[in-house]
Design a protein around this motif. Structure first.
Motif, mmCIF file in Angstrom:
data_model
loop_
_atom_site.group_PDB
_atom_site.id
_atom_site.type_symbol
_atom_site.label_atom_id
_atom_site.label_comp_id
_atom_site.label_asym_id
_atom_site.label_seq_id
_atom_site.Cartn_x
_atom_site.Cartn_y
_atom_site.Cartn_z
ATOM 1 N N ASP A 342 0.883 -1.291 0.175
ATOM 2 C CA ASP A 342 0.104 -0.053 -0.018
ATOM 3 C C ASP A 342 0.679 1.319 0.085
ATOM 4 O OD1 ASP A 342 -2.245 -1.539 -0.083
ATOM 5 O OD2 ASP A 342 -2.703 -1.343 2.142
ATOM 6 N N THR A 345 2.462 1.648 -3.649
ATOM 7 C CA THR A 345 1.699 2.028 -4.347
ATOM 8 C C THR A 345 1.144 3.572 -4.441
ATOM 9 O OG1 THR A 345 0.671 -0.300 -4.531
ATOM 10 C CG2 THR A 345 -0.650 1.518 -5.462
ATOM 11 N N SER A 346 1.079 4.042 -2.946
ATOM 12 C CA SER A 346 0.694 5.411 -2.741
ATOM 13 C C SER A 346 1.665 6.090 -3.328
ATOM 14 C CB SER A 346 0.411 5.530 -1.434
ATOM 15 O OG SER A 346 0.245 6.997 -0.932
ATOM 16 N N GLY A 363 -6.144 -0.101 -7.429
ATOM 17 C CA GLY A 363 -5.169 -0.716 -6.822
ATOM 18 C C GLY A 363 -3.965 -0.611 -7.316
#
Length: 432
Positions: A342, A345-346, A363
């Motif tokens: 996460d 990806t952010s 996602g």
């Protein structure tokens, strides 16, 4: 007691599978062991919800890939299975994409280079044999050192971004290796990709081989006439073992390598890589519709580039959808490699939004390669000649790192060489 196998191959990437494929064709009893649950290695493809994400390698060239094209022919793959990408690369400079990166058209469009830098590029004149970069006078010179005697743009908007394709730091990797690779593969405008995923040749070969996935080899011991492999609680014996894994892994596995092998294994360091697939509800594109946007360190702190996968290969997405794959620069890769998906990806999505304002994604598919590609440092080049002339023993090697040519052609070519060396040593197969 007779050995269990003629040949045990460790690693089911394209090098290991090619070596196994050729040795099986020659009549030897071959088995491939792979630690992962799937084949492909750094040419693996992830398939999920209709999206097809190349987790490592992205393309091949019609030039400089002779061994690869010969292999594809033997596997029954046609030119239509490896279509041309047909779109340019762009490099980001001063707030906009500049078309023609790594191609002849860049001399006309600029591709991020100032007029003075383009003139200097024409006079660069460095000719390096891609198969023997260690023979070049530049073998002991890093890319950054080489660039200091040239216009700054050549480093910032050509050499450094080109080095990022291999996840290299220009202060560590050899100028001879980079220039030789660029010369070998030619104009990026002619590059191709596998329509059904970069792992297609690996899947074809694995289908007709004895491949044991999910079985990591723990140790390989040369016993003089053959070799033993420790796999969990089991020991398998073979007349020949081929280590077709990155050099750092080969160094860990081989318990008793000869001195000339140990020297090169220790010198051959690898880069790590971090790639994030970003599925989209609709395609996005930049002016000029490039299939790859290169983001130089002079312009960008997080990313090294963004691949527009649906432009590169429309077959990789469901109808009406889009797909981006972003890969991080060397500093960010080291920083984020151990972070959660996460967080990765952010950070990556926030960086992508600077080039595609307002984009939204469904996602992220995070892919990590701890041993992505050989760094091709001057130290590794210096140790390579002695490694090249090593005698043929019960444990041998294949992979792009064994000739410091970091792409699939290097892997295929060295696999063919390893198969030839094995046949010359073993001769006839074991009696059935």
């Amino acid at each position: 007691m007779s050995p269990d196998l003629d040949v045990a191959v460790v690693g089911a990437g394209i090098a290991g599978l090619t070596a196994a494929f050729e040795l099986q064709r020659a009549g030897l009893q071959v088995r491939v062991y792979e630690a992962a649950e799937q084949v492909g290695g750094r040419m693996a493809t992830a398939r999920t919800h209709g999206f097809q994400v190349d987790t490592g390698a992205e393309q091949i060239s019609p030039r400089g890939y002779q061994a690869t094209w010969e292999l594809l022919h033997r596997l029954g793959l046609r030119a239509s299975d490896v279509p041309p990408i047909g779109r340019p690369m762009s490099v980001w400079r001063d707030g906009e994409p500049r078309s023609g990166f790594a191609s002849a058209r860049g001399l006309l469009t600029g591709a991020g280079l100032s007029p003075r830098a383009r003139l200097e590029l024409l006079r660069l004149g460095e000719s390096v044999d891609a198969d023997h970069p260690e023979r070049s006078a530049l073998g002991g010179t890093t890319v950054a050192e080489f660039a200091r005697s040239h216009h700054r743009d050549l480093h910032d908007y050509l050499l450094q971004p080109a080095a990022s394709f291999f996840f290299w730091d220009t202060a560590r990797s050899s100028a001879a290796a980079l220039l030789g690779l660029q010369r070998a593969v030619g104009d990026a405008a002619a590059w191709r990709t596998y329509r059904d995923g970069m792992d297609v040749p690996c899947l074809r070969m694995a289908a007709c081989l004895d491949v044991r996935t999910g079985q990591p080899v723990r140790e390989v011991v040369d016993d003089g006439s053959g070799a033993r492999l420790r796999i969990g609680d089991d020991v398998v014996s073979a007349r020949q073992v081929l280590l077709c894994v990155p050099a750092p892994i080969a160094a860990e596995l081989h318990a008793n390598p000869p001195a000339e092998e140990a020297e090169f294994l220790g010198a051959c360091t690898f880069t790590c890589a971090l790639k994030v697939g970003l599925p989209l509800d609709a395609p996005l594109e930049l002016p000029g519709r490039p299939y790859l946007l290169v983001t130089p360190r002079a312009e960008e702190d997080v990313l090294a580039g963004v691949v527009f996968d649906d432009v590169k290969n429309p077959a990789c997405v469901p109808p009406g959808k889009g797909l981006l794959t972003a890969y991080t620069n060397t500093g960010t890769t080291r920083e984020l490699f151990a972070a959660g998906d996460d967080e990765v990806t952010s950070r990556v999505a926030a960086a992508v939004s600077r080039y595609l304002p307002g984009f939204t994604h469904r996602g992220g598919l995070v892919h990590r390669h701890r041993n992505a590609l050989p760094e091709c440092t001057p130290a590794a080049l210096a140790a390579l000649p002695r490694f090249r002339t090593r005698p043929i023993g019960p444990v041998d090697y294949a992979g792009d790192w064994t000739i410091l040519r970091p792409h699939s052609e290097g892997a295929v070519r060295t696999a063919a060489l390893a198969a030839s060396r094995t046949l010359s040593r073993l001769g006839s197969p074991l009696p059935v």
